[in-house]
Enzyme design. Structure first.
Site, short mmCIF file in Angstrom:
data_model
loop_
_atom_site.label_atom_id
_atom_site.label_comp_id
_atom_site.label_asym_id
_atom_site.label_seq_id
_atom_site.Cartn_x
_atom_site.Cartn_y
_atom_site.Cartn_z
N GLU A 195 0.89 -1.18 0.00
CA GLU A 195 0.00 0.00 0.00
C GLU A 195 0.92 1.21 0.00
OE1 GLU A 195 -2.62 -0.68 3.37
OE2 GLU A 195 -3.86 -1.99 2.15
N GLU B 92 4.49 13.22 -4.90
CA GLU B 92 3.79 13.21 -3.61
C GLU B 92 4.56 14.09 -2.62
OE1 GLU B 92 4.03 9.73 -0.98
OE2 GLU B 92 1.86 9.83 -0.80
P1 NAD Z 1 8.57 4.96 4.36
O1 NAD Z 1 8.47 4.13 3.13
O2 NAD Z 1 9.69 5.92 4.49
O3 NAD Z 1 8.71 4.02 5.64
C1 NAD Z 1 7.73 3.05 5.96
C2 NAD Z 1 8.37 1.94 6.77
O4 NAD Z 1 9.31 1.24 5.96
C3 NAD Z 1 9.13 2.42 7.99
O5 NAD Z 1 8.86 1.54 9.05
C4 NAD Z 1 10.58 2.33 7.54
O6 NAD Z 1 11.49 2.14 8.59
C5 NAD Z 1 10.53 1.10 6.65
N1 NAD Z 1 11.59 0.99 5.65
C6 NAD Z 1 12.20 2.01 4.97
N2 NAD Z 1 13.11 1.50 4.09
C7 NAD Z 1 13.06 0.15 4.20
C8 NAD Z 1 13.74 -0.92 3.57
N3 NAD Z 1 14.64 -0.72 2.62
N4 NAD Z 1 13.44 -2.19 3.94
C9 NAD Z 1 12.50 -2.43 4.89
N5 NAD Z 1 11.83 -1.46 5.54
C10 NAD Z 1 12.09 -0.18 5.20
O7 NAD Z 1 7.17 5.68 4.52
P2 NAD Z 1 6.74 6.77 5.60
O8 NAD Z 1 7.48 8.03 5.30
O9 NAD Z 1 6.84 6.16 6.96
O10 NAD Z 1 5.19 6.96 5.28
C11 NAD Z 1 4.69 7.88 4.35
C12 NAD Z 1 4.39 7.18 3.04
O11 NAD Z 1 3.45 6.14 3.27
C13 NAD Z 1 3.74 8.07 1.99
O12 NAD Z 1 4.32 7.80 0.74
C14 NAD Z 1 2.29 7.63 1.99
O13 NAD Z 1 1.58 7.88 0.80
C15 NAD Z 1 2.43 6.18 2.26
N6 NAD Z 1 1.18 5.62 2.80
C16 NAD Z 1 0.42 4.81 2.00
C17 NAD Z 1 -0.79 4.30 2.48
C18 NAD Z 1 -1.67 3.41 1.63
O14 NAD Z 1 -2.56 2.79 2.19
N7 NAD Z 1 -1.46 3.33 0.34
C19 NAD Z 1 -1.20 4.62 3.79
C20 NAD Z 1 -0.40 5.45 4.56
C21 NAD Z 1 0.80 5.94 4.06
#
Ligand code: NAD
Length: 484
Positions: free
Chosen positions: A253, A388
């Site tokens: 997601e 975004e």
């Molecule tokens: P992010 O991708 O930076 O981080 C999300 C999670 O992934 C964190 O726990 C982070 O530590 C982990 N992570 C980062 N790199 C990784 C890797 N290489 N391997 C494994 N884990 C890793 O996202 P964010 O900044 O926390 O959240 C914001 C983003 O989430 C926005 O892009 C937003 O649109 C998206 N989002 C999507 C939905 C949906 O349902 N489609 C819902 C909420 C947020």
């Protein structure tokens, strides 16, 4: 100062890897410290989750498992104020949001998927065979095994339980990696799990970052049988690559650049209320939020003025004060990212209808504040319209015809959600099915029935969760063919 511990095999344990500060985004104060799990501790968590599958949890009757999930929901509700305070301290979001959305939905997810799993049915097919005896096929479902749950920071408890609840309902065990920005509610949920009687190892939490840290250790761990992730599209790509090792299923997601479409026959007041929330709720940090709006030319000025007034009406400050309607963004890094787009919009010649800067709030000078912002006048290929931002900001563009609005909305690599405003029934149906997204809202936004398919098209994700779709992801389907 709070120390956030990992939760492994039913016990709270300090991490052995990097330590990092937990900030209160409203003031920038350091409220706690997180000690990340090292590679061995992630391995211990996955091992505990594997053992739990073979223990009482794996042998438990469905009705008993469902009763435990309901106790978890009750446990969250019983400690509602603690969860609320923990979520507010991690995110700075106003109490009015966290008390109506984050915490109630966190509890509701366990009840919804407890209901869902009880009504799950499986297919069966009878077939003819050359000897005339025939055969009966029927499908059975079992848990996939250990599920890695990797979560973002914008709706921490809500989005984490949206995955943990169906995974457990289907009999899996989980290892959760919460966002490094928001460790609190996932940790607190460990206490609720123990109190509810969920066996050790069924729910585990490992803290840390992504690359070179707990996130990567977990998603690359060969003992993980499936990965569910919510976060940025670029992180989704890394996680999809990790899931390809050992060919593990993945549910993604991801990000969005959601378009709103407002036709000139829309109910003006309802539209302004809905589109205002879609742009600014949770300081714009909602994946489903609207960062570009296409408005039919005849009502463009009126909508622009109305939305700018909405932006100006927000009140910042103490998130525990019921009068506060907008919080800060999550971190100083994220504020720098949002402000870089404010800067690009200004340099690109945007007309700034509201906001565009940083508010000054007495007593909260160290917080990560940004003003809710409305622009118009940028070209459609501007990064402000393509990428975004994940902040409280939106760009307005006029259009003339229905086909033009659809084409503008679809001109994006993303395809998560849209919100369409019109009083024409035919147009509502026509446009809703032509916008290339996973979720089309008409005359509403973020209206969620948890049984419906939720997920994104194009770069916004793979797969759907919600209702029976979650059951599909969190179970392995096996066909049994019996020769009669
Ligand atoms: P992010 O991708 O930076 O981080 C999300 C999670 O992934 C964190 O726990 C982070 O530590 C982990 N992570 C980062 N790199 C990784 C890797 N290489 N391997 C494994 N884990 C890793 O996202 P964010 O900044 O926390 O959240 C914001 C983003 O989430 C926005 O892009 C937003 O649109 C998206 N989002 C999507 C939905 C949906 O349902 N489609 C819902 C909420 C947020």
């Amino acid at each position: 100062m709070t120390e956030f511990l990992n939760f492994i095999d039913g016990r709270f344990v300090p991490g052995r890897a990097e330590a990092f500060a937990n900030h209160f985004p409203s003031t920038g104060e350091v409220l706690g410290e997180v000690r990340a799990a090292d590679r061995d501790q992630v391995d211990e968590a996955v091992g505990a989750a594997q053992r739990a599958l073979k223990g009482p949890w794996g042998r438990m009757a469905l009705a008993e498992r469902v009763a435990l999930l309901r106790k978890v929901a009750d446990g969250i509700n019983a400690r509602f104020d603690e969860f609320l305070a923990a979520e507010i301290r991690d995110t700075g979001k106003p109490r009015s949001i966290a008390s109506h959305i984050d915490i109630p939905r966190g509890a509701a997810n366990f009840n919804v998927f407890a209901d869902q799993v009880m009504t799950l049915s499986n297919e069966s097919f009878e077939m003819a065979t050359p000897d005339g005896g025939g055969a009966l096929n029927y499908a059975v479902r079992g848990p996939r095994g250990v599920i890695a749950v990797v979560c973002p920071w914008n709706l921490p408890l809500l989005l984490m339980t949206w995955k943990v609840a169906p995974a457990l309902a289907c009999g899996n065990t989980v290892v959760v990696k919460p966002s490094e920005e928001t460790p609190a509610t996932a940790t607190l949920l460990g206490e609720v799990m123990n109190a509810a009687g969920i066996p050790p190892g069924v729910y585990n939490v490992v803290h840390g970052h992504g690359p070179g840290s707990a996130g990567e250790f977990l998603t690359r761990h060969p003992g993980v049988n499936g990965i569910t992730f919510t976060g940025e599209t670029s992180t989704g790509e890394a996680i999809m690559a990790a899931s390809s090792r050992g060919v593990r299923p993945v549910s993604l997601e991801l990000g969005g650049k959601n378009a709103g479409i407002i036709f000139d026959d829309a109910d003006f007041d309802k539209t302004m209320e809905g589109i205002g929330r879609a742009c600014f709720a949770n300081t714009g940090q909602v994946c489903l939020g609207t960062e570009r709006i296409y408005v039919q030319r005849g009502i463009f000025d009126r909508v622009a003025e109305g939305l700018a007034a909405k932006a100006r009406a927000y009140r910042f400050g103490d998130p525990f004060d019921p009068a506060t309607t907008m919080g800060p963004v999550i971190s100083t890094e994220h504020r720098a990212k949002v402000l870089s787009y404010y800067d690009r919009a200004a340099k690109g010649g945007a007309q700034v209808l509201a906001g565009g800067g940083v508010p000054s709030i007495q007593g909260y000078e160290g917080g990560y504040w940004v003003e809710p912002t409305v622009w118009t006048g940028l070209a459609e290929d501007s990064p402000v319209i393509r990428e975004e931002i994940f902040g409280p900001c939106t760009h307005l563009q006029p259009f003339d015809t229905e086909d033009e609005a659809i084409a503008l909305a679809n001109n994006s690599p993303y395809g998560l959600a849209t919100t369409i405003w019109t009083e024409s029934l035919g147009r509502a149906h026509r446009v809703a099915r032509q916008v290339e997204v996973g979720i089309s809202w008409v005359n509403c936004w973020f209206l969620r029935d948890l049984r419906t398919p939720f997920g994104g098209a194009k770069a916004s994700g793979i797969g759907r969760e919600g209702g029976v779709h979650s059951m599909e992801f969190y179970t392995e389907l096996r066909n049994i063919c019996i020769k009669l």
